[in-house]
Design a protein around this motif. Structure first.
Motif: not given
Length: 302
Positions: A174-198
């Protein structure tokens, strides 16, 4: 020891949720913790908050089955952080092997759930077909690519988490369909805490609301709910067919070329090494693992 087993089941759920096409809800169901999970999430409500106010933290913790939820979500969290990179790499370099394993797992899960349904009535058959049609229809949607933003992180989290706790419907897809899967995976890799918190705030909202609906369905229409979920699992199988050739690529937001559309083919027509023996063994392993997890669920008394 029971909490350790719950933590390991959470890790299995987290690993499944990372891969588009596989549902952590499926793992929860076959390990025997699905309905307890729904009850625990549903328990976080105004009544339990009143218990917190009147009787203290210990009573509140018991009311929401806090130790179970902490162990489970702890396992999911650790798994996502530690396995996201590994599974993404496996998906990129050995997709046929990874998909074979998950195909065996999902097929066995559908058989496992289907065993618990009385098939001597028309509504169950209709719901099975309906569930398969809905899941298959979702797999035909063309993925988009959305810009990375906090509002979209919140919205996609709320929607994807509903799919993640549904056996057969992949939240990652579903994240892939919405175009957000890569952003979420990258946020996990890069430890983007604010994005992951939201994103997690959106997940929390979706989880608290959708769990109540699912719990009500299981309490009042258990057989019908299981028939629909079995259909979801069967309908998702084409998405995780191990041998898929890339038929179209696209340029992503980073200016890189990436696969976009795929076509399922026979192993003999696969454009690359099919790894037929390894894929077959991993499919059998995934199939056998389901019934091993079922026994684990029975032993640990969930």
């Amino acid at each position: 020891m029971q909490h350790l087993f719950t933590f390991l089941k959470g890790m299995a759920m987290g690993a499944a949720d990372v891969v588009p096409g596989v549902s952590g809800g499926t793992v929860a169901f076959i390990t025997g913790i699905y309905e307890r999970l729904l009850r625990g999430i549903k328990g976080v409500n105004l009544e339990s908050l009143k218990v917190l106010q009147r009787q203290g933290i210990a009573a509140f913790w018991t009311a929401i089955d806090g130790s179970f939820l902490l162990a489970l979500f702890g396992g999911i969290f650790v798994s996502v952080l530690s396995l996201a990179s590994l599974l993404s790499s496996a998906l990129e370099h050995y997709p046929q092997l990874l998909w074979s394993f998950f195909m065996g797992l999902v097929l066995a899960s559908a058989l496992y759930v289907g065993r618990q349904i009385k098939w001597n009535n028309l509504p169950s058959i209709v719901l099975l077909i309906m569930g398969a049609g809905i899941a298959y229809g979702i797999t035909l949607f063309v993925p988009t690519e959305m810009p990375k933003s906090y509002p979209m992180a919140f919205i996609s989290g709320a929607i994807a988490i509903c799919a993640m706790i549904l056996p057969g419907i992949s939240g990652s897809f579903i994240l892939l369909l919405m175009g957000m899967y890569k952003h979420v995976i990258e946020a996990i890799h890069e430890r983007d805490i604010l994005f992951l918190l939201v994103f997690m705030m959106g997940c929390g909202l979706g989880l608290l609301s959708f769990a109540r609906i699912l719990s009500w369905l299981f309490e009042h229409y258990r057989s019908a709910a299981l028939a629909l979920l079995t259909g979801f699992m069967l309908g998702s199988l084409p998405k995780i067919w191990p041998w898929q050739n890339v038929i179209q690529t696209r340029i992503n937001s980073h200016g890189e070329e990436e696969p976009f559309l795929f076509q399922s083919v026979l192993p003999s027509a696969y454009e690359g090494e099919p790894y037929l023996l390894g894929a077959s063994l991993l499919a059998l392993l995934g199939f056998a693992l389901v019934f091993g997890l079922e026994r684990l669920g029975q032993k640990t008394g969930e």
